[in-house]
Scaffold this motif. Structure first.
Motif: not given
Lengths: 391, 182
Positions: A26-31, A33-35, A37, B1, B6, B9-10, B40-41, B43-44, B47-48
């Motif tokens: 979950l954390a990896s996928r969020a990271l 996705r952000r990258r 974007r 980040m 990171e 965050f993890r 997931q959306t 969380l993304a 991250v920002g």
């Protein structure tokens, strides 16, 4: 089993049965996705720069099918005054027959003994300075015509209602009240007031019923402004399971001024309608309900708006058909027979009331949109809520 | 980040994602795939702005609720979430026992609109006061009250056992102002 308990238990039990999410993934996928974007945004920016560097003319996406001027601060024509970079507005916002006559801002919430108490600051349009000016009033409503306002003093509930001359800034009349008032609204013809009375400070919220009762609505006055004559009608608030919470539940006028709506009266109904003699009335048209879109019927009666408190749609009165393209954010007022003032969300993101939206002037089908103000929150950290009045 | 952010965050996701997933699942009416997408959306988005968040959990919860309501707006024609498969009640002979009632309640909750369900989750699962619900979902307190009222009226219609007198009354659920939760 008590229904309230059952709902809580169901939600808790359901939540507890939820399978855990795939943690590290979950954390990896969020990271990731952000990258991705970010990479996309950079590519778009680089492409735009390349176009500009190469001197290529890029058409700007039109906000309207018709050309409109919407500069930083502008009088678009004789009927529209827009300031699309101002949020909250500093200069007059107006369109057709209506204007933002005042707005609430600067919310302050304090909690004491389990009761949240919120205070507001009102800003009213001043014809002299041609700006919205901060006021000292606890609550107010501007009369149709925008020449006077009904005001309540800062320490609500107030023991008198004042009639403020908006040209001179002076209170021309005080009307004393035996029961203290927390809210006031002008009748559509500008001759009368409905003044809602409360036991204590009205803008409170609490989950404890015994702490809510000292603030609850007690009734309302119907006041004839010229003569000062007033009539009081006791009208408490429902204190059943469905209604505990926020204090302010003002009585208000129907748009044609023939009825008064009392939200959450004792007994559990959402609202009850009364005529001006205090007799209970048949339910008003659907566009008049407590949760309806504030815009209601168009001046010529050709259209009406329906809403659910969040979104609104324009319908044709004769056929009850939905006007294509009209569904969207809340409609606030008809500027004239063919144009509406409504909230509009910034198109590239999800927005909600109070965040990421601006006032626009639009036709019922939403084809032509003229921005009237800046986006709330995005252009300023200050939240604001407009009061729209016939001018 | 940077690397340190990171790592934090993890760690946060590992520690708090089960609780956030529970909220997301309730918001989606039991659709765990949709809940995972929703989380997931959110969380993304987090991250920002990770380095600037004072309270990441509060931020994520706000994004979850707002995202879900925004999604409902985008897909306004699809007002009801897909009803997830729910386990059958063990004791069919006692059709109004607590276990059966809770299962009926889940089915009914899954049939509410996203907005109605979000209101009930905030009020009855998160125990948020009305004003906080209004702020989270970006609506007025009056709208919170009326939407909650309609959601509860609809639940009562869908689960008639909640109200023994319901069978004899003429319901106009979802619209009738006289419907109350008692």
């Amino acid at each position: 089993m008590n229904a309230d308990r059952l709902l809580r238990d169901t939600l808790r039990e359901w939540a507890e049965e939820t399978p855990p999410p795939p943690g590290p993934d979950l954390a990896s996928r969020a990271l990731l996705r952000r990258r991705r974007r970010r990479a996309t945004s950079l590519t778009v920016a680089a492409a735009a720069f390349a176009l500009l560097a190469g001197g290529v003319a890029v058409p700007v996406l039109a906000q309207s099918d018709q050309p409109v001027h919407s500069g930083p601060g502008s009088l678009i024509d004789n009927t529209v005054s827009a300031h699309p970079r101002e949020s909250p507005p500093r200069h007059l916002i107006a369109a057709g027959d209506v204007a933002v006559s005042a707005y609430q801002s600067d919310w302050k919430t304090q909690t004491q003994d389990g009761v949240e108490r919120t205070t507001y600051t009102w800003y009213v349009y001043d014809r002299g300075t041609k700006r919205y000016e901060k006021t000292r009033w606890g609550w107010l409503d501007v009369a149709p015509g925008m020449r006077q306002a009904a005001v309540l003093e800062k320490t609500l509930p107030a023991s008198r209602v004042g009639i403020l001359d908006l040209d001179t800034g002076k209170v021309t009349k005080w009307i004393p009240l035996a029961r203290k008032a927390g809210g006031v609204q002008w009748s559509p013809d500008g001759k009368r007031l409905v003044v809602t009375t409360y036991r204590g400070y009205p803008d409170v919220e609490t989950s404890a019923r015994d702490r809510f009762t000292p603030h609850a609505r007690t009734g309302y006055y119907l006041v004839d402004v010229d003569s000062g004559r007033k009539e009081y009608r006791p009208m408490g608030v429902d204190t059943g399971d469905s209604s505990v919470g926020a204090g302010r539940i003002d009585v208000r006028w129907s748009r044609d001024g023939t009825l008064l709506v009392v939200p959450t009266p004792p007994g559990g109904a959402m609202e009850t309608w009364y005529d001006l003699d205090g007799q209970a009335s048949e339910k008003a048209p659907s566009y008049e309900g407590s949760d309806a879109a504030p815009s209601g019927l168009s001046p010529d009666g050709r259209y009406y708006t329906v809403g659910d408190g969040w979104t609104a749609t324009v319908k044709e009165t004769r056929t009850h058909r939905t006007v294509s393209g009209s569904s969207g954010s809340m409609t606030l007022a008809w500027a004239d027979n063919g144009r509406l003032v409504r909230w509009e969300c910034r198109p590239d993101r999800g927005c909600t009331r109070g965040m990421g939206e601006r006032l626009v002037l639009t036709d019922p089908a939403g084809r032509s949109r003229v921005p009237l103000t800046g986006y709330r929150y995005d252009d300023s950290p200050r939240e604001w809520e407009p009061l729209i009045t016939r001018r | 980040m940077n690397d340190e952010e990171e790592r934090r965050f993890r760690e946060f996701v590992a520690a708090r994602s089960p609780a956030l997933m529970r909220t997301a699942t309730l918001l989606t009416g039991g659709d765990t795939h949709a809940a995972e997408d929703l989380l997931q959306t959110a969380l993304a988005k987090a991250v920002g702005r990770w380095g600037r968040l004072d309270n990441p959990e509060a931020y994520l919860r706000r994004v979850l609720y707002r995202q879900q309501v925004s999604l409902w707006r985008l897909l306004s024609t699809r007002r009801e979430t897909t009803v997830a498969e729910l386990p059958d009640a063990a004791g069919r002979e006692d059709s109004t026992g607590p276990a059966e009632l809770r299962i009926q309640m889940r089915r009914a909750l899954a049939r509410l609109t996203v907005r109605q369900r979000s209101m009930l989750v905030l009020r009855y699962f998160e125990d948020c006061p009305e004003r906080e619900v209004a702020e989270l979902l970006g609506c007025s307190v009056g709208t919170v009250r009326s939407t909650t009222h309609r959601a509860l009226a609809k639940l009562r219609k869908l689960v008639p056992e909640l109200d023994p007198g319901a069978a004899t009354r003429d319901h106009e659920f979802g619209n009738s102002p006289s419907e109350v939760w008692k």
